[in-house]
Every structure is written in structure tokens, then in C-alpha cells.
Enzyme design. Structure first.
Site, PDB file in Angstrom:
ATOM      1  N   ARG A   1      65.194  -7.246 -18.932  1.00 20.01           N
ATOM      2  CA  ARG A   1      65.590  -5.907 -18.443  1.00 20.01           C
ATOM      3  C   ARG A   1      64.943  -4.761 -19.209  1.00 20.01           C
ATOM      4  NH1 ARG A   1      70.393  -8.737 -17.510  1.00 20.01           N
ATOM      5  NH2 ARG A   1      70.534  -9.139 -15.283  1.00 20.01           N
TER       6      ARG A   1
ATOM      7  N   LYS B   1      53.307   4.737 -15.351  1.00 23.01           N
ATOM      8  CA  LYS B   1      53.244   3.992 -14.089  1.00 23.01           C
ATOM      9  C   LYS B   1      52.753   2.596 -14.408  1.00 23.01           C
ATOM     10  CE  LYS B   1      52.351   7.291 -10.375  1.00 23.01           C
ATOM     11  NZ  LYS B   1      51.366   7.697  -9.358  1.00 23.01           N
TER      12      LYS B   1
ATOM     13  N   GLU C   1      37.732  10.182 -13.592  1.00 26.32           N
ATOM     14  CA  GLU C   1      39.097  10.704 -13.802  1.00 26.32           C
ATOM     15  C   GLU C   1      39.047  12.023 -14.583  1.00 26.32           C
ATOM     16  OE1 GLU C   1      41.858   9.478 -12.459  1.00 26.32           O
ATOM     17  OE2 GLU C   1      41.510   7.342 -12.104  1.00 26.32           O
TER      18      GLU C   1
ATOM     19  N   LYS D   1      47.464  15.375 -18.488  1.00 29.48           N
ATOM     20  CA  LYS D   1      48.347  14.345 -17.919  1.00 29.48           C
ATOM     21  C   LYS D   1      49.750  14.474 -18.518  1.00 29.48           C
ATOM     22  CE  LYS D   1      48.965  10.013 -15.944  1.00 29.48           C
ATOM     23  NZ  LYS D   1      48.390   8.773 -15.464  1.00 29.48           N
TER      24      LYS D   1
ATOM     25  N   GLU E   1      57.094  11.474  -9.991  1.00 26.39           N
ATOM     26  CA  GLU E   1      56.308  11.903  -8.834  1.00 26.39           C
ATOM     27  C   GLU E   1      57.142  12.399  -7.664  1.00 26.39           C
ATOM     28  OE1 GLU E   1      52.765   9.547  -8.318  1.00 26.39           O
ATOM     29  OE2 GLU E   1      52.620  10.201  -6.234  1.00 26.39           O
TER      30      GLU E   1
ATOM     31  N   ARG F   1      53.473  15.893  -9.888  1.00 26.52           N
ATOM     32  CA  ARG F   1      52.651  14.746 -10.311  1.00 26.52           C
ATOM     33  C   ARG F   1      51.672  14.294  -9.222  1.00 26.52           C
ATOM     34  NH1 ARG F   1      54.385   9.641 -14.153  1.00 26.52           N
ATOM     35  NH2 ARG F   1      52.380   8.610 -14.058  1.00 26.52           N
TER      36      ARG F   1
ATOM     37  N   ASN G   1      46.814  12.701  -7.885  1.00 28.29           N
ATOM     38  CA  ASN G   1      46.250  11.795  -6.878  1.00 28.29           C
ATOM     39  C   ASN G   1      45.048  12.393  -6.159  1.00 28.29           C
ATOM     40  OD1 ASN G   1      48.116   9.753  -7.334  1.00 28.29           O
ATOM     41  ND2 ASN G   1      49.638  10.773  -6.040  1.00 28.29           N
TER      42      ASN G   1
ATOM     43  N   HIS H   1      42.499  10.131  -4.756  1.00 28.75           N
ATOM     44  CA  HIS H   1      43.006   8.758  -4.808  1.00 28.75           C
ATOM     45  C   HIS H   1      43.441   8.209  -3.450  1.00 28.75           C
ATOM     46  CE1 HIS H   1      42.956   9.346  -9.120  1.00 28.75           C
ATOM     47  NE2 HIS H   1      43.263   8.078  -9.295  1.00 28.75           N
TER      48      HIS H   1
ATOM     49  N   HIS I   1      41.777   4.826  -2.923  1.00 27.75           N
ATOM     50  CA  HIS I   1      42.518   3.555  -2.811  1.00 27.75           C
ATOM     51  C   HIS I   1      42.188   2.848  -1.505  1.00 27.75           C
ATOM     52  CE1 HIS I   1      45.966   4.583  -5.834  1.00 27.75           C
ATOM     53  NE2 HIS I   1      44.895   4.102  -6.420  1.00 27.75           N
TER      54      HIS I   1
ATOM     55  N   HIS J   1      37.348   1.264  -9.715  1.00 27.36           N
ATOM     56  CA  HIS J   1      38.352   2.256  -9.310  1.00 27.36           C
ATOM     57  C   HIS J   1      37.781   3.692  -9.395  1.00 27.36           C
ATOM     58  CE1 HIS J   1      42.216   4.245  -8.924  1.00 27.36           C
ATOM     59  NE2 HIS J   1      41.990   4.877 -10.071  1.00 27.36           N
TER      60      HIS J   1
HETATM   61  N1  LIG Z   1      49.013   3.369 -14.353  1.00 30.82           N
HETATM   62  C1  LIG Z   1      48.295   4.396 -13.988  1.00 30.82           C
HETATM   63  O1  LIG Z   1      48.738   5.546 -14.032  1.00 30.82           O
HETATM   64  C2  LIG Z   1      46.874   4.169 -13.546  1.00 30.82           C
HETATM   65  C3  LIG Z   1      46.001   5.257 -13.389  1.00 30.82           C
HETATM   66  C4  LIG Z   1      44.682   4.992 -13.049  1.00 30.82           C
HETATM   67  C5  LIG Z   1      44.250   3.683 -12.850  1.00 30.82           C
HETATM   68  N2  LIG Z   1      45.128   2.660 -12.990  1.00 30.82           N
HETATM   69  C6  LIG Z   1      44.711   1.280 -12.811  1.00 30.82           C
HETATM   70  O2  LIG Z   1      43.753   0.954 -13.814  1.00 30.82           O
HETATM   71  C7  LIG Z   1      42.945  -0.119 -13.356  1.00 30.82           C
HETATM   72  C8  LIG Z   1      41.505   0.134 -13.701  1.00 30.82           C
HETATM   73  O3  LIG Z   1      41.399   0.214 -15.083  1.00 30.82           O
HETATM   74  P1  LIG Z   1      39.983   0.115 -15.830  1.00 30.82           P
HETATM   75  O4  LIG Z   1      39.018   0.957 -15.123  1.00 30.82           O
HETATM   76  O5  LIG Z   1      40.241   0.348 -17.254  1.00 30.82           O
HETATM   77  O6  LIG Z   1      39.523  -1.379 -15.525  1.00 30.82           O
HETATM   78  P2  LIG Z   1      39.735  -2.768 -16.294  1.00 30.82           P
HETATM   79  O7  LIG Z   1      41.014  -2.800 -16.988  1.00 30.82           O
HETATM   80  O8  LIG Z   1      39.458  -3.831 -15.286  1.00 30.82           O
HETATM   81  O9  LIG Z   1      38.564  -2.762 -17.385  1.00 30.82           O
HETATM   82  C9  LIG Z   1      37.234  -2.735 -16.940  1.00 30.82           C
HETATM   83  C10 LIG Z   1      36.382  -3.828 -17.586  1.00 30.82           C
HETATM   84  O10 LIG Z   1      36.046  -3.424 -18.913  1.00 30.82           O
HETATM   85  C11 LIG Z   1      36.349  -4.469 -19.828  1.00 30.82           C
HETATM   86  N3  LIG Z   1      36.658  -3.788 -21.087  1.00 30.82           N
HETATM   87  C12 LIG Z   1      37.742  -3.053 -21.359  1.00 30.82           C
HETATM   88  N4  LIG Z   1      37.609  -2.446 -22.539  1.00 30.82           N
HETATM   89  C13 LIG Z   1      36.424  -2.841 -23.049  1.00 30.82           C
HETATM   90  C14 LIG Z   1      35.721  -2.523 -24.230  1.00 30.82           C
HETATM   91  N5  LIG Z   1      36.171  -1.622 -25.109  1.00 30.82           N
HETATM   92  N6  LIG Z   1      34.541  -3.131 -24.452  1.00 30.82           N
HETATM   93  C15 LIG Z   1      34.039  -3.989 -23.535  1.00 30.82           C
HETATM   94  N7  LIG Z   1      34.629  -4.295 -22.371  1.00 30.82           N
HETATM   95  C16 LIG Z   1      35.820  -3.709 -22.128  1.00 30.82           C
HETATM   96  C17 LIG Z   1      37.482  -5.209 -19.185  1.00 30.82           C
HETATM   97  O11 LIG Z   1      37.578  -6.505 -19.681  1.00 30.82           O
HETATM   98  C18 LIG Z   1      37.061  -5.161 -17.716  1.00 30.82           C
HETATM   99  O12 LIG Z   1      36.131  -6.175 -17.433  1.00 30.82           O
HETATM  100  C19 LIG Z   1      43.202  -0.249 -11.874  1.00 30.82           C
HETATM  101  O13 LIG Z   1      43.998  -1.378 -11.643  1.00 30.82           O
HETATM  102  C20 LIG Z   1      43.980   1.016 -11.523  1.00 30.82           C
HETATM  103  O14 LIG Z   1      44.872   0.834 -10.452  1.00 30.82           O
HETATM  104  C21 LIG Z   1      46.429   2.873 -13.336  1.00 30.82           C
END
Ligand SMILES: NC(=O)c1ccc[n+]([C@@H]2O[C@H](COP(=O)([O-])OP(=O)(O)OC[C@H]3O[C@@H](n4cnc5c(N)ncnc54)[C@H](O)[C@@H]3O)[C@@H](O)[C@H]2O)c1
Length: 359
Positions: free
Chosen positions: A121, A143, A185, A227, A237, A241, A245, A248, A252, A265
């Protein structure tokens, strides 16, 4: 070290930003938490560079450290992986006083936050984001979630971390394409909130691409401040907030229509921002010059700005209808009014059909 506070009453926390601070996480946690066991969730790519540093640091500070390695990639942002994490946590007897660390990009952060919010929980979690996208966006704001085959991020919770620990030097091992995707971003923050940040991105491309520490610290801190300001006003949101987006809704839908394979992304977001700027121009909210400035900045950072020639528009439309923000066939679009200011505009999806056509 730079600090940004996310103000959410009893759920408030710090975002700490510094160079070469990853090995200082243990002492920091000691001052923050009374937990005994900490599971560090990561993937093989990130673990290779930073796993030992984090585990050793928390062990030397007296914690029991348990590594949990899950496969790398968006397609593993899935409930079945969360089940595997629960299994590891139970096997190692993590209890309500234990904590999780997310060591990785947005995928690791979203999954770890979700696991933390549901395990027994809810237990504490800490974000150590290692991609630019995670440092400026996904690690802040609480999120969490996983994808469903019918839509991205469809299963999730709002659950704030106890700390966000950003070591800008982790970006040195990040593939360039991922760095550029993260900059999408940052461009978003410029458009929705801060014309000065937008101009900084226009004027400092080379420094940013070559990972100049001062430039990186400025843009990461500024993005986190924006942020934090938005999330502090509207945690779940229900209003403001939504401006985060920008780009987005379409981004998406592009990711879903292309099976999460063609674009990162941030790349899909870049196309979304361009199309939503063009829509804003068509509706008379911004001038052609402003729309052009947004496109030029996206191009400057080698991000895609046009719809791909082969995309299933029907599938895009239906995924937008499924969007969490869609109500009775209408969607909220975030449309620029000038650089640094956007409006939230409810619109029927059909208004979009001409804007979505491939270039
Ligand atoms: N929670 C939120 O508010 C929010 C906001 C925006 C995006 N997201 C989510 O985030 C995700 C995308 O995140 P991302 O772009 O970080 O992708 P990711 O987490 O897939 O990382 C991208 C790649 O980089 C590699 N990597 C990470 N750090 C590294 C480093 N320092 N050195 C070498 N390799 C490294 C990872 O292994 C992966 O292969 C999506 O799922 C998206 O929906 C969430």
C-alpha cells in the site's frame, strides 16, 4: 549543488542537481530516511555504468542494498514487469519501512514509482534519473505508471518521490539521440512558460550539445523549477498541469500508431509540438513567425518536426479518443499564444484532421 523544492505540504521534496554526486546518495539518504532496506531498480545498460556506485554508496551508509535489474525498453513498461519487481521485494523481505530507488530513465522511474505506490500500500521511493528527459521531466511530479496494449500510461498512480537526485554527469554516457529527445521536453518548457529559456536554447546549441556543465545545470534547474511550480499548484492535473501536455496529445498518438518503435518519446513529442503550433497558427492564436521559431528550434536540435509519410491516421485518431484527457469526443489541446504562454483549448478531434496529414 543546486536545489529546487517541490512544495506539496507533507509530500514536499527536494530536487538536488549537481556534477559527480551519484556516489553521495548514501549519506544523503541517511539524513533523510530511517529505512533499513533499499532496492535499487535499474536495467542492464544503466546498471553497467552506475549500479555499483549507487549500491556501494548506500551500503557504506549502513543500508541493506538489493539490486533489481529489469529489461531495458519501453515495451517492458508493463504490468508483468511490476509483478516481477514485487516478487523480488517479497523474496528479500522488504517491508513497509523499506524504500526503492529508481536508477535510470523515464521507463525505470515510471515503473519504480508505480511499484513503490502499490507495494504494501505504498513505500518510499527516490528518483536518480539518468536521461535528460527523466532529469527535466519524468522524475519530478509523481506521475507513475505502465502502458497497456491499448494505450500509453493507461495504468498508473500519482505518488511523489521523497527525493530527486540528479547527477548531470550521467548524461556523458547517454546516447546522443536520447539527449536530443530529452531536449524536446526542455523546448516544451520554453514554449509553455519561459521565453528566456527558449532563447537560451536558440543561442547556446553548441554548448548544450557538448554537455557544457554550466549550460546543462541552467537548463535542467530551470526545467525542474517550472515543473515544480506547475505541480505544486495542481498535483493531480485538474487544471494548470495540463499545460505540461503541450505536444503530448499528438505525440502519444504517434507513438501508439507506430507501435513505440519508430520514435523515442521526445521525438514524437517534437512532431506533436510542431503540429500543435501549426494548429495554433491556423486558428489565429500565434503568428506564422512564432510557429516558424518553434519549428526552427526543433530542427536545430535535429528532432523530427513533420508527420511520417506512412502513418495510420485512423489508429492515431482512435488512440486520441482513448486519451485520458478526452471527454465526449472533445480533447483539451495546449496551444501556444506566444513563446512562453499557452492556452488550454477544448476542441473536437475532427478539427485536427487536416493538420495531421503527412508532409
Ligand atoms: N512520469 C512522467 O511524468 C513522465 C513524463 C515524461 C515521460 N515519461 C515517460 O518516460 C519514458 C521515456 O523515458 P526516457 O526517454 O528516459 O527513456 P528510457 O528510460 O527508455 O531511457 C532511454 C535509454 O537510455 C538508456 N540510458 C538511460 N540512462 C543512461 C545513461 N546515463 N547512459 C547510458 N544509457 C542510458 C536506457 O537504458 C534506455 O535504453 C516514457 O515511458 C514516458 O512515458 C514519464
Amino acid at each position: 549543488m543546486e536545489k529546487v523544492r517541490v512544495n506539496l505540504q507533507e509530500r514536499s521534496y527536494d530536487i538536488c542537481i549537481g556534477s559527480n554526486i551519484i556516489e553521495k546518495i548514501g549519506p544523503k539518504l541517511k539524513s533523510l530516511s530511517s529505512c533499513r532496506k533499499i532496492a535499487v531498480i535499474s536495467n542492464p545498460a544503466v546498471n553497467r555504468f552506475y549500479g555499483k556506485k549507487v549500491l556501494n554508496s548506500i551500503k557504506s551508509s549502513g543500508f541493506d542494498a538489493i539490486p533489481v535489474i529489469i529489461p531495458d525498453g519501453e515495451k517492458y513498461k508493463d504490468i508483468s514487469i511490476v509483478q516481477k519487481i514485487y516478487g523480488e521485494l517479497l523474496k528479500h523481505r522488504l517491508d513497509r519501512k523499506s524504500a526503492l530507488i529508481a536508477l535510470g530513465g523515464g521507463v525505470i522511474g515510471d515503473i519504480t514509482g508505480f511499484a513503490a505506490s502499490t507495494y504494501m500500500r505504498g513505500i518510499d521511493y527516490i528518483q536518480i534519473p539518468t536521461t535528460l528527459l527523466a532529469q527535466v521531466d519524468s522524475s519530478v511530479g509523481g506521475k507513475t505508471g505502465v502502458n497497456h496494449k491499448l494505450g500509453k500510461n493507461m495504468i498508473g498512480t500519482f505518488y511523489q518521490p521523497k527525493l530527486v537526485w540528479i547527477d548531470i554527469d550521467t548524461l556523458r554516457t547517454l546516447p546522443k539521440r536520447e539527449l536530443l529527445a530529452g531536449l524536446a521536453e526542455v523546448i516544451k518548457y520554453g514554449v509553455i512558460w519561459d521565453a528566456k529559456l527558449f532563447a537560451f536554447l536558440e543561442n547556446n546549441r553548441d554548448k548544450i550539445i557538448s554537455l557544457d556543465r554550466k549550460a546543462l545545470t541552467y537548463l535542467i534547474k530551470r526545467s525542474c523549477e517550472i515543473k515544480a511550480a506547475v505541480v505544486s499548484k495542481d498535483e493531480r492535473e485538474s487544471g494548470l498541469r495540463a499545460i505540461l501536455n503541450y505536444g503530448h496529445t499528438i505525440g502519444h498518438a504517434i507513438e501508439t500508431a507506430t507501435g513505440y518503435r519508430k520514435y523515442l518519446h521526445g521525438e514524437a513529442l517534437a512532431i506533436g509540438m510542431r503540429i500543435e503550433a501549426r494548429l495554433a497558427e491556423r486558428l489565429g492564436f500565434i503568428t506564422g513567425r512564432t510557429a516558424q521559431r518553434i519549428k526552427a528550434l526543433i530542427d536545430e536540435y535535429c528532432l523530427p518536426s513533420e508527420m511520417p509519410a506512412k502513418i495510420n491516421l485512423k489508429s492515431m485518431m482512435s488512440s486520441m479518443q482513448l486519451d485520458k484527457k478526452s471527454v465526449a469526443g472533445e480533447l483539451k489541446f495546449i496551444l501556444p499564444e506566444r513563446i512562453g504562454k499557452v492556452r488550454i483549448q477544448k476542441m473536437a478531434l475532427k478539427v485536427l484532421s487536416t493538420d495531421l496529414r503527412p508532409a
